[in-house]
Design an enzyme around this catalytic site. Sequence first.
Site, short mmCIF file in Angstrom:
data_model
loop_
_atom_site.label_atom_id
_atom_site.label_comp_id
_atom_site.label_asym_id
_atom_site.label_seq_id
_atom_site.Cartn_x
_atom_site.Cartn_y
_atom_site.Cartn_z
NE ARG A 125 -4.03 0.26 1.71
CZ ARG A 125 -5.09 0.31 0.88
NH1 ARG A 125 -5.51 -0.77 0.26
NH2 ARG A 125 -5.74 1.43 0.73
NE ARG A 142 -3.88 3.17 -6.00
CZ ARG A 142 -4.56 2.71 -4.95
NH1 ARG A 142 -4.37 3.22 -3.75
NH2 ARG A 142 -5.43 1.74 -5.11
CG HIS A 155 -6.93 -4.13 -5.25
ND1 HIS A 155 -7.85 -3.52 -4.43
CD2 HIS A 155 -6.65 -5.34 -4.68
CE1 HIS A 155 -8.13 -4.35 -3.41
NE2 HIS A 155 -7.42 -5.45 -3.54
N1 UDP Z 1 -12.64 4.76 -5.97
C1 UDP Z 1 -13.32 5.69 -6.76
N2 UDP Z 1 -13.74 6.86 -6.18
C2 UDP Z 1 -13.55 7.12 -4.86
C3 UDP Z 1 -12.87 6.17 -4.07
C4 UDP Z 1 -12.43 5.00 -4.66
O1 UDP Z 1 -13.51 5.48 -7.95
O2 UDP Z 1 -13.95 8.18 -4.39
C5 UDP Z 1 -12.19 3.51 -6.59
C6 UDP Z 1 -10.67 3.45 -6.79
O3 UDP Z 1 -10.42 2.72 -8.00
C7 UDP Z 1 -10.23 2.66 -5.58
C8 UDP Z 1 -11.38 1.68 -5.42
O4 UDP Z 1 -12.53 2.43 -5.74
O5 UDP Z 1 -8.96 2.03 -5.79
C9 UDP Z 1 -11.53 1.08 -4.04
O6 UDP Z 1 -11.61 2.14 -3.10
P1 UDP Z 1 -10.80 2.06 -1.73
O7 UDP Z 1 -11.31 3.16 -0.86
O8 UDP Z 1 -10.88 0.66 -1.20
O9 UDP Z 1 -9.29 2.44 -2.17
P2 UDP Z 1 -7.96 1.57 -2.24
O10 UDP Z 1 -8.01 0.54 -1.14
O11 UDP Z 1 -7.93 0.96 -3.62
O12 UDP Z 1 -6.86 2.59 -2.05
MG MG Z 2 -9.51 -0.79 -0.67
#
Ligand code: UDP
Ligand code: MG
Length: 172
Positions: A125, A142, A155
């Site tokens: 992460r 990212r 992811h």
């Molecule tokens: N995502 C999005 N809009 C948002 C937040 C998340 O499109 O406002 C998408 C983005 O691709 C993200 C995924 O949803 O990676 C899963 O969200 P999460 O909060 O779990 O983020 P991650 O764990 O991937 O950092």
């Molecule tokens: Mg997530």
Amino acid sequence: FWPGRSTAGCRGIGQLQRQELQSIEDCRWPISAVYNHRMSLQRTLAIIKPDAVERKLAGRILQRIEDEGFRVRAMRRMALTQAQAEGFYAVHAARPFFASLTSFMASGPAIVLVLEAEDAIAKWRTLMGATDPAKADAGTLRKEFAESIERNATHGSDAPETAAVEIADRKS
Ligand code: UDP
Ligand code: MG
């Protein structure tokens, strides 16, 4: 401990590297300590998302993964169906971005990886950076590769429990 064995040249268990385990017989540490150390290796599920695969960034992302010391324990190119994408992101089903996110994830092939390292979940992460590339630190994947908060290149599992489920589910 094993009487008669020398500790000269032995390093502490915490400093032992996995590839050095063949030399453990030269040290006095009990084998259980070595075993426990090996068990602190962790696995996480990583995905190179369809936006990054489409833009031919998979090779560069894999290079960063290897450069950072992860072992790639499994790798598979997968075109997720809409239903698979919805299942994978079920935790976000009530969020306003769910429909857009899942159709994006089903829009083309992704590369699904099982990565192994010490503290792999947090380490991956950190390498990915913040969900929103505008907020991601310099040098993160990212920051470098994401197009938007949705099309954000990668992811990573967020906890040991979710990593276990995501790794187990990746073939179905
Ligand atoms: N995502 C999005 N809009 C948002 C937040 C998340 O499109 O406002 C998408 C983005 O691709 C993200 C995924 O949803 O990676 C899963 O969200 P999460 O909060 O779990 O983020 P991650 O764990 O991937 O950092
Ligand atoms: Mg997530």
